[in-house]
Design a protein around this motif. Structure first.
Motif: not given
Lengths: 159, 421
Positions: A17-18, A20, A59-61, A63-65, B319, B387
């Motif tokens: 998930p981390e 990039p 710089l966007l994992p 999982s954040a997207a 994470s 987040q």
């Protein structure tokens, strides 16, 4: 499993998930428009859109997207049928080495999506985070003005 | 307040209004010619204007210095700062020195109207005659700029200037101006911090009516969506501040063992960096003394890095941190080799309030003095509220021994609202 929506298509990915977003775009989805520049969010070569906003994909994992709409330069058009902004960059010959250009286009696209006729000051403030080491900034600005239907010299502030 | 007290306050306010009207409509003086001011006095005024950061508030974004027009968001609406260049029509041009001193010490405009206390006359009241005279000389020798600030947009009854008289009667009871011994750095520092430096305007908590709670002086306050940490023994700093470190921070906006200046403090540093060394040193001496941990206090905290516990409490935060933050903030990362504050020492992570941490993630950091100063990209457009909240919870749990922050997602939404201009 992470489900990532890129340029309107869902992709199921088995990645940590981390990771990039940039690595996933380039290595797993073969979308090589966005570039790795500094990896520190300081140059903008990796810029893509996430939910319409310009974002550093380095710089966007991933999982954040997930669950959001990612758009890359490939989503704007093709070599045969370039998008309006891509065509403007081509017409103004805004690329020298070209490494920064996909990021420049995606940051500019985020501005034009939110504000189709930005002022010169708004264009310059918005584009400030992205760097071009060849120094084609003046042509990049002309290309953005062209795509927005603004006078090419940027002199329209009196209105 | 008792009802008798309130009546007394209102009577006093009435008297003030009468006095103010009596002063109104003074003689319309032409602006004094710039060459009528002594150059040494102008230079002294320049130094004081830098220490007081006049420019920070009295300059709009991209506007001419001191010509005003910067919007100040207050709980009572938006105020626009005034033009303090010597323009006769729109600025201070027709202010006599006496009128200027009255405005600084009593918050009264040349025409007798009250000034809103966002202009910190509760601090400037302590400035001594010579310093105010020098500041006047400096401002009156700037280039006059004709610019009228936009009209204030305040909620009733704050939109009626007469109400300020009531406010003053309730909260504005300044003592006499101070005149410190110029050869005593500590006394000079105390004077600058309390008067023209007006540190308390941000670093002291305010009551519901916007007045400083003087019994909690420098206990920490809120400003423009940021938390201004305590400047006394309540300091959340992990390592005690020394005069040398504070002095360097005032000059560069960075201290490796604490933080980089951000938000409104970034603006302050831009001006403070141009102040005389001796005055920066004096303020540093005084503030370092105020921030000394009390004997019963915590003293130095052991630095913490509880990666495993934090990751098991906030797996999603861990994470997100690994993908978004670690490439700069982990030991050995390129940023860390440039002498940036390691996160276990970062003051915002130890503050009682999460908003500085949140604002730094949302807005990033711009080097206040340009050049190769500390820079961090903004994550506000790429990360959602939830987040950012996850990352904040994780870094707090990992790097601070203070209690966890609560309601973080709501705090992120609020920080976004307050941080947007």
């Amino acid at each position: 499993m992470i489900v990532l929506n890129v340029n309107g298509r869902d992709h199921s990915l088995d990645v940590p998930p981390e990771t990039p977003l940039l690595y996933v775009l380039r290595n797993d989805l073969q979308l090589n428009g966005a570039k790795f520049g500094c990896g520190l969010g300081q140059c903008g070569a990796c810029t893509v859109q996430v939910d319409g906003q310009a974002a550093y994909s380095c710089l966007l994992p991933v999982s954040a997207a997930a669950g959001r709409h990612v758009r890359t330069v490939e989503g704007l058009g093709t070599v045969e049928k370039p998008g309006v902004l891509q065509r403007a960059f081509e017409t103004e010959q805004a690329a020298q080495c070209g490494y920064c250009i996909a990021g420049m286009i995606m940051r500019a696209q985020a501005l034009l999506d939110a504000n189709p006729r930005p002022s010169e000051a708004q264009i310059r403030a918005h584009m400030q985070p992205n760097l071009c080491r060849c120094g084609t900034h003046m042509r990049i600005l002309r290309a953005i003005r062209r795509a927005a239907g603004l006078p090419p010299d940027g002199k329209m502030e009196a209105a | 307040m008792t009802s008798a007290g309130l009546i007394r306050a209102l009577c006093a306010a009435g008297t003030l209004i009468l006095l103010a009207s009596a002063c109104a409509g003074g003689p319309k003086l032409p602006p004094p010619p710039p060459q009528s001011f002594d150059r040494a006095e102008v230079a002294q005024g320049f130094a004081l204007a830098k220490l007081g950061d006049c420019q920070g508030c009295h300059t709009a974004d991209g506007g001419v210095a001191y010509a005003g027009g910067l919007p100040l968001k207050t709980p009572f609406g938006t105020l626009y700062t005034t033009n303090i260049t010597p323009d006769a029509q729109t600025g201070l041009g027709r202010y006599s020195k006496d009128a200027f001193v009255r405005a600084m010490r009593r918050g009264v405009r040349a025409d007798g109207a009250h000034l809103y206390p966002a202009f910190p006359y509760d601090h400037f009241a302590y400035a001594d005659d010579r310093d105010l005279s020098a500041l006047y000389a400096f401002l009156m020798t700037r280039r006059p700029v004709a610019r009228t600030a936009p009209a204030n947009r305040l909620i009733p009854p704050a939109n009626i200037r007469g109400v300020i008289a009531v406010w003053k009667a309730l909260f504005f009871h300044p003592g006499p101006p101070a005149a410190p011994d110029p050869n005593d750095p500590r006394a000079r520092g105390a004077y600058l911090v309390e008067s023209l430096g007006h540190c308390g305007a941000c670093h002291t908590p305010h009551n519901a009516l916007g007045a400083e709670q003087t019994r909690q002086a420098l206990d920490g306050g809120y400003q423009e969506g940021w938390y201004a940490p305590p400047l006394n023994a309540l300091t959340p700093a992990s390592v005690p501040w020394t005069p040398e470190r504070l002095e360097r921070y005032f000059k560069t906006g960075l201290d490796r063992d604490h933080a980089a200046a951000a938000g409104p403090m970034g603006t302050v540093i831009r001006e403070l960096a141009k102040a005389p060394d001796a005055d920066r040193r004096a303020m540093a001496v005084y503030l370092a003394e105020l921030m000394k941990p009390s004997p019963a206090g915590r003293g130095q905290t052991a630095l913490v890095d509880r990666a495993a516990a934090a990751a098991s409490a906030h797996p999603q935060g861990a994470s997100l941190y690994a993908g978004a933050c670690a490439s700069c903030h982990e030991p050995g990362a390129p940023m860390m080799l440039q002498g940036r504050p390691p996160l276990p020492l970062g003051t915002p992570l130890h503050e009682a309030d999460p908003r500085d941490t949140i604002q730094i993630v949302l807005q990033g950091l711009q080097p206040p003095l340009g050049g190769a100063g500390p820079y961090m990209p903004a994550f506000g457009s790429s990360l959602t509220d939830a987040q950012v909240a996850e990352i904040a919870a994780y870094v707090r749990a990992r790097y601070s021994d203070r209690p966890p922050w609560s309601n973080l997602t709501a705090a992120v939404a609020e920080a976004r609202k307050q941080g947007a201009s």
